[in-house]
Design a protein around this motif. Structure first.
Motif, short mmCIF file in Angstrom:
data_model
loop_
_atom_site.label_atom_id
_atom_site.label_comp_id
_atom_site.label_asym_id
_atom_site.label_seq_id
_atom_site.Cartn_x
_atom_site.Cartn_y
_atom_site.Cartn_z
N LEU B 72 74.86 55.38 10.56
CA LEU B 72 74.78 55.02 8.95
C LEU B 72 73.70 56.86 8.55
O LEU B 72 74.92 57.37 7.53
N PHE B 75 75.22 61.85 8.72
CA PHE B 75 76.32 62.05 7.34
C PHE B 75 75.90 63.84 7.24
O PHE B 75 76.84 64.45 5.69
N ASP B 213 81.30 62.23 7.07
CA ASP B 213 81.30 61.07 6.14
C ASP B 213 81.86 60.41 7.20
O ASP B 213 81.80 58.82 7.17
N SER B 216 79.28 58.54 9.33
CA SER B 216 78.43 57.90 8.73
C SER B 216 79.38 56.09 7.94
O SER B 216 78.37 54.86 8.63
N LEU B 217 80.63 56.28 7.81
CA LEU B 217 81.29 54.79 7.55
C LEU B 217 81.37 54.53 8.42
O LEU B 217 81.33 53.04 8.58
N THR B 220 78.27 52.83 8.85
CA THR B 220 78.56 50.88 7.74
C THR B 220 79.08 49.99 8.79
O THR B 220 78.96 48.99 8.11
N GLN B 278 79.61 53.83 1.79
CA GLN B 278 79.02 53.84 2.46
C GLN B 278 77.68 53.27 2.67
O GLN B 278 77.51 52.04 3.14
N ASN B 279 77.32 52.84 1.62
CA ASN B 279 76.49 51.84 0.89
C ASN B 279 76.34 50.21 0.03
O ASN B 279 76.14 49.46 0.24
#
Lengths: 464, 464, 464
Positions: B72, B75, B213, B216-217, B220, B278-279
């Protein structure tokens, strides 16, 4: 950039694998059955509990081998697809081959082989040796060579494991000696015999990039997380398994921290080396396997984890270049630093643990020493010999000697066999390149707008 | 592009970590032992069952923290290796540090500390606070600063957790107040004190790329999948744990859908923002923690998940820019939107749940309110005071106030300590760059054909 | 490269999803409750054991669907973020929608719906059908179209599953017929009706790159590892579940090896095709589902795994191009090769297994045939009809026919509905591009030094 396609070696891989699959089917058709479903309700509940207590560990180990180890090997920037696929192929091939050999060796006198999850797990452990050994020659060997290597390694592993665990009664619940040390020196033997005295020059595609290092670190982290399952799966349920999990967690945690210390002190500028991190963090897990379920205080696990990380990083910094220069020994992934040195360290620790446990008043019962799971019966046999504590310590050392000797010799012989021309060892300039084995999008083949600029730029440079 | 290498701060990291490892070994050698292996067969089976019921949850949480949270944080396109490694280093350091402190604080009066999986799990939870707080200053702090921050945060977390759970008897099985809210405001305090009133300009390396990204996803999604294990691991086995799992699943699912709705409505063109996805998808998991095992209908979990996703996305869109402009408060990962706001929302929900449960005829038994696991004894203590339902609701609110107050204050003080010059805060132009800390392949160092075109192009631009 | 932003369809997605979330909240508020916590201690222990025996499987399946399947779909190099996000969105939407429909259909006559982990699992299985079907039109459909497709598919799946399992008494513990075959032909029907007779040209962004192929292979490996959990989760605990796990492991292992053989023989130069590896390795898992818990020797699982891999690779090589040319049938991910053909093969194997089991002296008891878990009661019903072994074999075939017929018809109708202009099907030149749906860093929008050279180069080429 058109690759030379000699048709013959190209056909060897499917031929070999196809014949093997056919033989496997025949073997299974003749000899392998499942247990009869049990009629009693209690038995059903027993089987269910066995599944629930083993299967999560089994899945963790599968993730380690398929995803974690596969990713760890993707540090070669243009060889990631090959590393991942060859690792996957070798795991399946070796597991099936180990299943056949174990069936023949251990169970054939019972007529039929009853397959269960435990037998699959044991075969998976055998396959691990191949996946580790491959690290020594990663990127410079063809899939055919790797398969032949697996074909040679599995029976020798089974024989050596039988000598070490059953005959010598060595305590090694996490496979430190039988798996890690054995596979390391087998791989080094293969590498030595395959490349002989030729110094391998630094290949331009051999240096990791940021993104390939990142993928490889991901693999390390996945291995790091699931390592306790690998060590503890064959432990006796209860206290021994609980202690094995805790010892492994402590050793891995100490390894991770100490790797940062050691790498930072050794490199100029204090910068950390990705290779040290990728390997040193796991060194504690290799070393702890042989003592994980023994009676020893938690501090010993921490100390062993720290020490093995130091040894691993020192190995990368000094020993690997030395071996390359003096012995022209090529070790692509540094398996000697991750599996060899920490394995020897762990064995030494097991000797100490065995000796200390006897002087410890609370450790006077032999039950404290006994390992568990798959090896339980063999150890009982070992203790039937009335061997004392000193004898057990000697046996641990003897087991290490057997593992190193057998694997080095067998590795050298196997490596000589890999030099057969029909096995299509790739020429130096085509090493470390996915496009030799896969129909991967490549600039030279289809110069469309979809090929990435990176490949384009590389191709341009190579054409210049 | 040659980086200035001041030798002194470079040596601080290994020195600090090395001393810490030494002290840890000494502490373990003196005070920490394992439980004696039990002689009775029933005890063995009990231990085995405890391992089987805890270990899969423990492994899930390890995956979340090491792989999920690490990914995560990747990014930042040129800071992925640092984010992953620092996260891993901090997890291990904080876990060991929490183990030491907990041993000293809670168990020292028993002479020896008996280590088990549950104690490791509690230490892991303490380490989570550090990993969350780091998000506020990600990319602009040196590893030494992060370690000092962890050194400060762990004892304050343990104290605040003791006040909130033991003294106030707050019900918080998933750590919403004690972990998420605490760590969020601690991190913001550190950020405020570290950067003071200086507006941090947008750094050219700060903007995510498509591939960073995507990584990072992935992080998540891994966190999203394993979140129920995090919330439910300390619940009482049986109905409470079952309900906690279901509530978490419902809240996370509602969060995921509502995030898409909210992000799509807020952005021009209706395009979705990767940061929101992501959040926001995880916001429901943060909020549900404090009420997961309480007696409430499933619709409440769904509503809470949706609401927290809305709050999280709104926070990213409006509150974070506002805080940056008005308070010059820098929050790199937006931890206030993911951990602060949903945490406060969850606490409010817990107050409502406590109050409603008392009016509910089926909820009149106090057993419906009782949480479980690690906190069970403390709650019993709390109920010994004869506190009514209103009192419990007040305590929940008081716990939130304590968490925010203590963490903000401690964060500001810790942040001030991080300004010590010897901690080597990186200069602005070297922020967000892996090459400051790692021997990563870099164009300027070895301009071979193996360096990727991307880095080459970037280096060219920077040289121009 | 500025994208045309017609505001209306942009607002349709949040509107639709928002209304759905609202309706879901209403439905849950009115009808869905949890079980009352049980008072007896034995019940608590029973619930705890159910959680421990189901939850690890459930988590494995969540990893498969969210991470594994998501990654598998990222082979389109500039569409990875969309593939991952749409997969995640559809999973959550379909799961909630299936929960509502199942509540209404099966449980409404009991007044209130008691939610538990098993019901969530069943809904998750329903959602899988949507995730598979999407593969046929991946990259050429808008999120709104995908959501409408999910809205249509879930009720038809539930109806068809009811007919196949409850009415016909088909044995299908791993969902081969009810999930894989159904979703495959539904997806093909949608694709046919959506694209009609227009030949889809090869889009420049459609060709995988090395790194997108690597990500996709990672997804395959994750699916491969966890597949046994998917097949065995609904089996009766004990022997049946043990056998289902073993059969799946054997079939997957044979698939992996045979895929290499088949792909290597079919491609010129003997190079392996990434697409074959990504799909063929999983074909065995699709085929084994319908027979996994039946009484059959281990060799049958191996043979079925090998055969389905061959069929899958042959399908990619010959059938998919044929269908595209002759029927102008577009199948982006080749779901017909991975889910359709192996599913039909598995059903044929189940017919043979049913017939052979009756002649086998040890298989004469009907208990050997009985599947388990969720379907147990329905099968008992089926056997109440006094149906013989031949009847059961016929029913298996009939179940396949129902699945294919119902799904094709429903798919064609749903695909026609997707042609509604308001659903904003993306124009051809904007297909396969993340930037249509996400605020992804793009060269044209912010030409800063942080955008990668790759994107820059691509943008340059496109501007030329």
């Amino acid at each position: 950039m058109a690759l030379p396609s000699s048709t013959y070696p190209r056909r060897l891989l499917p031929l070999f694998l196809g014949l093997f699959q056919g033989a496997l089917l025949l073997f299974f058709a003749l000899f392998v059955i499942y247990d009869e479903p049990s009629a009693q309700a209690e038995d059903t509940s027993l089987v269910a509990n066995q599944v629930y207590s083993t299967f999560p560990f089994f899945q963790d180990i599968q993730v380690m081998l398929v995803v974690g180890l596969g990713l760890l090997l993707t540090f070669l920037p243009r060889y990631g697809f090959s590393a991942l696929t060859h690792n996957f192929l070798l795991l399946n091939f070796s597991m099936q081959w180990a299943l056949v050999l174990q069936g023949l060796l251990h169970h054939f006198h019972h007529g039929q082989i009853h397959l269960d999850l435990h037998k699959l797990l044991i075969s998976e452990f055998a396959a691990v040796t191949v996946l580790i050994s491959v690290g020594a020659i990663l990127g410079r060997a063809s899939p055919c060579q790797l398969l032949i290597m697996a074909t040679c390694e599995i029976p020798i592993y089974l024989a050596s494991e039988w000598v070490i665990v059953t005959c010598l009664g060595v305590l090694d619940v996490g496979g430190t000696i039988t798996i890690h040390v054995f596979s390391c020196y087998f791989g080094l033997g293969v590498s030595k015999a395959l490349f002989r005295a030729t110094q391998q020059p630094l290949h331009p595609k051999e240096t990791p990039t940021t993104s390939s290092d990142l993928m490889s670190l991901m693999g390390t982290l996945i291995l790091w997380v699931f390592w306790p399952s690998f060590v503890a799966v064959l432990c006796q349920p209860g206290d021994a398994q609980h202690r094995a999990i805790l010892n492994t967690l402590l050793a891995m945690s100490a390894s991770a921290l100490t790797t940062v210390v050691a790498s930072s002190l050794l490199e100029r500028d204090g910068k950390l080396s990705p290779g040290h991190l990728q390997n040193g963090s796991l060194a504690g897990g290799v070393a702890i396997g042989v003592v994980a379920d023994m009676a020893m205080p938690p501090v010993a696990a921490l100390a062993l984890g720290s020490l093995s990380a130091v040894v691993c990083v020192l190995g990368f910094r000094f020993l690997t270049p030395l071996l390359r220069r003096k012995l022209t020994l090529h070790d692509q992934c540094g398996i000697h630093n991750l599996h060899g040195l920490p394995g020897i360290l762990g064995t030494a620790a097991s000797v100490v643990a065995v000796l200390v446990a006897s002087k410890d008043p609370s450790g006077s019962q032999p039950s404290q020493l006994s390992p568990a799971g798959g090896n339980a019966s063999e150890v009982v046999e070992g203790q039937r010999w009335g061997r004392g504590v000193g004898g057990q310590a000697l046996c641990q050392a003897a087991g290490l000697a057997v593992a190193i000797g057998a694997s080095l010799l067998a590795g050298l012989l196997s490596g000589a066999a890999l030099r057969l021309p029909c096995l299509a060892r790739p020429p130096e300039r085509l090493c470390f390149d996915d496009s030799l084995y896969f129909r991967i999008q490549d600039q030279a083949e289809s110069p469309g707008p979809d090929s990435s600029a990176e490949e384009g730029a590389l191709a341009l440079k190579e054409q210049v």
